[in-house]
Design a protein around this motif. Structure first.
Motif, mmCIF file in Angstrom:
data_model
loop_
_atom_site.group_PDB
_atom_site.id
_atom_site.type_symbol
_atom_site.label_atom_id
_atom_site.label_comp_id
_atom_site.label_asym_id
_atom_site.label_seq_id
_atom_site.Cartn_x
_atom_site.Cartn_y
_atom_site.Cartn_z
ATOM 1 N N ASN A 77 -1.756 6.277 -3.047
ATOM 2 C CA ASN A 77 -3.014 5.534 -3.196
ATOM 3 C C ASN A 77 -2.912 4.336 -4.140
ATOM 4 O O ASN A 77 -3.928 3.793 -4.554
ATOM 5 C CB ASN A 77 -4.166 6.443 -3.646
ATOM 6 N N GLU A 83 -6.216 2.130 5.297
ATOM 7 C CA GLU A 83 -5.273 2.609 6.311
ATOM 8 C C GLU A 83 -5.824 2.389 7.719
ATOM 9 O O GLU A 83 -5.058 2.117 8.661
ATOM 10 C CB GLU A 83 -4.946 4.076 6.059
ATOM 11 N N MET A 123 -8.483 4.320 0.174
ATOM 12 C CA MET A 123 -7.202 4.192 0.855
ATOM 13 C C MET A 123 -7.347 4.478 2.342
ATOM 14 O O MET A 123 -6.725 3.800 3.186
ATOM 15 C CB MET A 123 -6.166 5.126 0.227
ATOM 16 N N HIS A 169 1.342 5.006 0.617
ATOM 17 C CA HIS A 169 0.657 6.086 1.340
ATOM 18 C C HIS A 169 1.002 7.464 0.790
ATOM 19 O O HIS A 169 0.165 8.372 0.801
ATOM 20 C CB HIS A 169 1.028 6.050 2.824
ATOM 21 N N PHE A 192 0.857 -1.187 0.000
ATOM 22 C CA PHE A 192 0.000 0.000 0.000
ATOM 23 C C PHE A 192 0.897 1.243 0.000
ATOM 24 O O PHE A 192 1.700 1.429 0.916
ATOM 25 C CB PHE A 192 -0.882 0.039 1.245
#
Length: 316
Positions: free
Chosen positions: A88, A158, A154, A70, A68
């Motif tokens: 993203n 998160e 996202m 960020h 992922f």
């Protein structure tokens, strides 16, 4: 001091520059990250890429991987495909796929990584035509490893990653079960997404005149099992000098040609050892090794076991 995404993987192959007798040599080193064999999962939160890293790391492993992104930027080589890393982004990387992340010099990426063995994933038949690992299984053929998430999506992931971090570091009863449940939930959400996987881009290739390297990678992918494949052969195919080919290949992929070919051949050899009844000698020839003794030597150096031991250990 933060370590990079590749330094902290549970096990990977790192190509290290080593000075030896006045020459720069390439040495493949197998490294491991500690984990409990009963809980084959490693969570690496908020890793920041280091664009000034002097030693390049490239790896492959037989675990599945979620990355992922960020913030920040970078580039990602996955198998034979290039991607621009952006905020993203979500990357899904199946087992035994060569990959390398490189951070942007002005805005290096920050990402969280989940590495897990597929044995952790539920496979019980419940009458539902669904597989948690389904999104991974269609990737190698299509070359679509990157999923673009909306900002809202996202944030949802998160939040789940934050919960995973809490449980992963917790000593509470059932913390491992909680981590596995969160992983299953993430994989379910990924499977349900309508957002399309992006095809590989040429965007960060070093220079327009070097775009021919994508064709070279496709050619290697079709011919790496040929023991006669060499720098000279590939340079002739690309209509460039061997010296120019070697420089461009390293600049574009981060790999030397011998290191890249060896990793491709090792991955294929592992696959054949586990999925076929072919003899070790046949597999050695099929994967492009010039002699059985060389295959045995390189396989044991890289995997810690002989081909026969590897096959027996994984067929028990």
């Amino acid at each position: 001091m933060k370590r990079s995404i590749l330094e902290q993987s549970p096990f990977f192959f790192a190509i290290l520059k080593k000075k030896e007798i006045g020459q720069i040599m390439m040495k493949a080193v197998k490294e491991r990250h500690e984990y409990d064999p009963l809980f084959p999962l490693v969570y690496l939160p908020k890793l920041t890429g280091n664009p000034g890293e002097k030693v390049p790391f490239y790896h492959f492993h037989n675990w599945y991987e979620l990355v992922f992104v960020h913030d920040g930027k970078g580039s990602f080589l996955v198998d034979k495909h290039f991607f621009d890393m952006e905020k993203n982004d979500l990357y899904l990387i199946p087992g035994d796929v060569i990959h390398k992340a490189s951070a942007d010099k002005t805005a290096p990426y920050t990402c969280s990584v989940i590495l897990f063995h597929p044995m952790l994933i539920q496979i019980a038949e419940v009458g539902d035509s669904f597989s948690y690992l389904g999104p991974f299984h269609d990737l190698i053929r299509s070359g679509r490893f990157k999923l673009r998430l909306s900002a809202e999506r996202m944030k949802e992931f998160e939040k789940l990653l934050g919960m995973m971090d809490d449980e992963y570091c917790s000593a509470e009863k059932g913390n491992r079960s909680a981590v596995i449940l969160l992983l299953h939930w993430m994989l379910l959400q990924i499977s349900r997404m309508n957002t399309h996987f992006e095809h590989a881009k040429k965007g960060h290739m070093p220079d327009k005149r070097d775009w021919w390297m994508k064709d070279v990678l496709n050619y290697i992918d079709s011919h790496y099992t040929d023991s006669h494949l060499s720098l000279t052969v590939l340079a002739d195919q690309a209509l460039v000098s061997p010296a120019h080919f070697s420089r461009t290949f390293k600049k574009t992929t981060g790999f030397t040609l011998p290191a890249f070919l060896e990793m491709k051949r090792l991955v294929k050899a592992k696959e054949l050892l586990l999925t076929s009844d072919h003899s070790v000698s046949f597999i050695s020839d099929s994967c492009g090794y010039k002699s059985l003794s060389h295959f045995h030597k390189r396989f044991k150096q890289q995997l810690g076991k002989s081909p026969g031991e590897f096959r027996r250990g994984n067929n028990m």
